[in-house]
Design a protein around this motif. Structure first.
Motif, PDB file in Angstrom:
ATOM      1  N   VAL A  37      -1.703   0.963  12.514  1.00 37.29           N
ATOM      2  CA  VAL A  37      -2.524  -0.067  12.074  1.00 37.29           C
ATOM      3  C   VAL A  37      -3.152  -1.028  13.342  1.00 37.29           C
ATOM      4  CG1 VAL A  37      -2.525  -1.969  10.246  1.00 37.29           C
ATOM      5  CG2 VAL A  37      -1.029  -0.071   9.936  1.00 37.29           C
TER       6      VAL A  37
ATOM      7  N   SER B  78       0.766  -1.207  -0.002  1.00 43.42           N
ATOM      8  CA  SER B  78       0.071   0.029   0.088  1.00 43.42           C
ATOM      9  C   SER B  78       0.933   1.412  -0.027  1.00 43.42           C
ATOM     10  CB  SER B  78      -0.709   0.011   1.359  1.00 43.42           C
ATOM     11  OG  SER B  78      -1.575   1.201   1.247  1.00 43.42           O
TER      12      SER B  78
ATOM     13  N   GLU C  30       0.154  -3.254   4.323  1.00 45.00           N
ATOM     14  CA  GLU C  30      -0.145  -2.380   5.088  1.00 45.00           C
ATOM     15  C   GLU C  30       0.915  -1.838   6.070  1.00 45.00           C
ATOM     16  OE1 GLU C  30      -2.323  -0.786   3.897  1.00 45.00           O
ATOM     17  OE2 GLU C  30      -4.059  -1.798   2.939  1.00 45.00           O
TER      18      GLU C  30
END
Length: 542
Positions: free
Chosen positions: A17, A10, A269
């Protein structure tokens, strides 16, 4: 094997996160988002649609579309077989009964009857968590009144809301308990009791609460009480996103590898800090699958000391239909036998509960019993016994390296057995529950033992001893600078009450620490990039 279609990193960089959107993850997000941090929340399941279909008999618990065996757990011990899990925005708390009790003050003290001399005490006392309990009650709009509760812990502020009057089957049960010399008290509930700023969102006292998603959003689970406001403030929530491993280099997590549950697309991510809030079974499974336990001085304790409460329900069957039998049952608690603090052995609490859900009985019971489910529901009410179980190293979550789910994650193996001490505590509560129901006029009673892991706790416990506690007293994973845990796995003891409020309170405390102490590194410009070369050593030294 689930085959990926795309693999990429990403381009968006987040401050934090969060893996999981249950009560712990949502409470942590509430602190972080309001502190101005850029937060990404990853949730395995989909959003729960609300409406009349939530009242249907096939919307309860294991019949819900949000219960799945696509990534099963292999169960060993008192229960054997294969078990699925709940995945949805808001987590399993979407299906809870709303009870929001604080642990008692002495639950935080060392208790040789529970720990048997093993390490596993809370690293702080009740006084430390009290202000976070108050914040959690405010966040979940808890309605309660514990002025008559003989075991209630001290509180600096009253409950945010007052409870609704008792009604239906709770009334004869309350009166019977009083005649037996007990002190029934109203249960504090994270359920909107009165008409407020959201017309139509107050509780309508239906019989489909515990085990169901609330059709009108009166029950204040994370997906109704917390997450919508945070999304409006900038929280990015990605449903149907399965986290398969955390990528590490040295003493830092550099990213989380995800699979889109619907398309199969793989992404990584990236954040500055990471919060695991996937639950007491899934979080240690993910730590083990990622090899992160190798970085911790307490690595061999990851997944151990699983607790689940030693629970059973006594149902009383009455000769005549009960007034309000199809209405809300979970209204009163009996705390007299809680014990502890020099007042006898630790037992737990008793709570009123609804009859067996007819839809679940028809689906799971033999045909004859299934046909009796509907008429039985009008003549039945129950009392749930919640006994604290011991945090034993023998109980826990491990991996089966020979078998993986469709996303490529090794299957989790759950091992759990109760001790005779746990069973005796449950039986003591059960005897009192049966006496209350018979005094209330039940013709006969029967007992159902709870075999679920709905109260799973303790597998990544926080503690003062770095040799036996994977987390430090703030909830940070020992050995990794930027990994925190905020779910039921952090609790070193289960107490004898429903765990949701304690999970939320501990998560608020952890997130406050993360947002405050770690904020300079979160917003600074020094960034490491998790890219494809890292994938060769998930959990490795890099």
């Amino acid at each position: 094997m689930f085959l990926p279609t795309v693999r990429s990193t990403s381009a968006t960089r987040h401050d934090v996160v969060i893996v999981g959107s249950g009560v712990g993850g949502a409470a942590a997000a509430n602190v972080l988002v309001r502190a101005g941090l850029r937060v990404l929340m990853l949730e395995w399941g989909s959003r729960v649609q609300r409406g009349g279909h939530n009242w249907a008999s096939d919307a309860v618990l294991l019949l819900s579309p949000h219960y799945t065996t696509e990534s099963p757990y292999l169960i060993r011990g008192d229960d054997r077989g294969v078990m699925g899990s709940f995945h949805c925005v808001g987590g399993q708390a979407v299906f809870f009964g709303g009870v929001a009790l604080r642990m008692r003050e002495w639950d935080f003290d060392a208790d040789p009857d529970i720990s048997q001399g093993r390490d596993g005490a809370w690293p702080f006392g009740y006084d430390t968590l009290e202000p976070y309990y108050a914040q959690a009650e405010e966040l979940l709009e808890v309605a309660g009144d514990d002025t008559s509760d003989p075991t209630a812990p001290w509180r600096a502020t009253p409950y945010p809301h007052t409870p609704a009057p008792l009604q239906g089957p709770a009334l004869p049960v309350r009166d019977a308990a009083r005649r037996l010399g007990l002190t029934p008290v109203p249960l504090p509930l994270a359920i909107r009791q009165h008409e407020a700023s959201s017309p139509g969102k107050a509780c309508v006292r239906c019989g489909t609460c515990d085990g169901y998603a609330c059709a009108i959003e009166a029950k204040r689970d994370p997906s109704t009480a917390i997450l919508p406001a945070l999304e409006a403030r900038g929280l990015i929530l990605k449903p149907n996103t399965v986290v398969v491993r955390l990528l590490r280099r040295g003493d830092r997590v550099l990213g989380v590898e995800c699979v889109d549950r619907t398309t199969g697309r793989h992404t990584v991510e990236v954040g500055g800090q990471y919060v695991l809030a996937a639950g007491a079974l899934a979080s240690p499974r993910l730590v083990l699958a990622s090899g992160l336990h190798a970085s911790s001085p307490a690595g061999e304790w990851v997944g151990r000391c699983l607790m689940r409460h030693c629970n059973s329900i006594v149902y009383g069957v009455f000769k005549k239909p009960l007034e309000g039998a199809r209405a809300f049952h979970k209204q009163i608690g009996i705390m007299d036998l809680y014990g502890g603090n020099g007042r006898g052995p630790k037992l737990g609490c008793i709570q009123s509960i609804h009859p067996p859900p007819p839809g679940l009985v028809r689906a799971r019971a033999p045909a004859l019993l299934g046909r009796l489910a509907e008429p039985l529901a009008d003549r039945c009410t129950g009392l749930l016994s919640i006994a604290e179980d011991q945090p034993r190293p023998e109980n826990g979550v491990t991996l089966d390296p020979r078998r993986t789910d469709r996303f490529g994650v090794p299957l989790g193996v759950v091992e759990h057995r109760y001790t005779w001490r746990d069973v005796k505590a449950r039986l003591s509560l059960t005897r009192v529950a049966r006496a209350v129901l018979l005094e209330a006029g039940a013709a006969f009673t029967f007992v159902v033992r709870i075999g679920t892991f709905s109260h799973a706790l303790g597998t990544l416990r926080m503690g003062a001893d770095p040799r036996t506690s994977p987390l430090d007293p703030w909830g940070r994973f020992r050995g990794l600078d930027n990994l925190w845990v905020a779910d039921g796995s952090v609790l070193p003891r289960a107490g004898g009450v429903n765990p949701s409020l304690t999970i939320a309170a501990a998560a608020l405390r952890t997130a406050e620490r993360l947002a405050g102490v770690r904020r300079p590194s979160l917003t600074g410009r020094r960034r490491e990039r998790a890219t494809e070369p890292v994938r060769a050593t998930p959990g490795g030294a890099g």
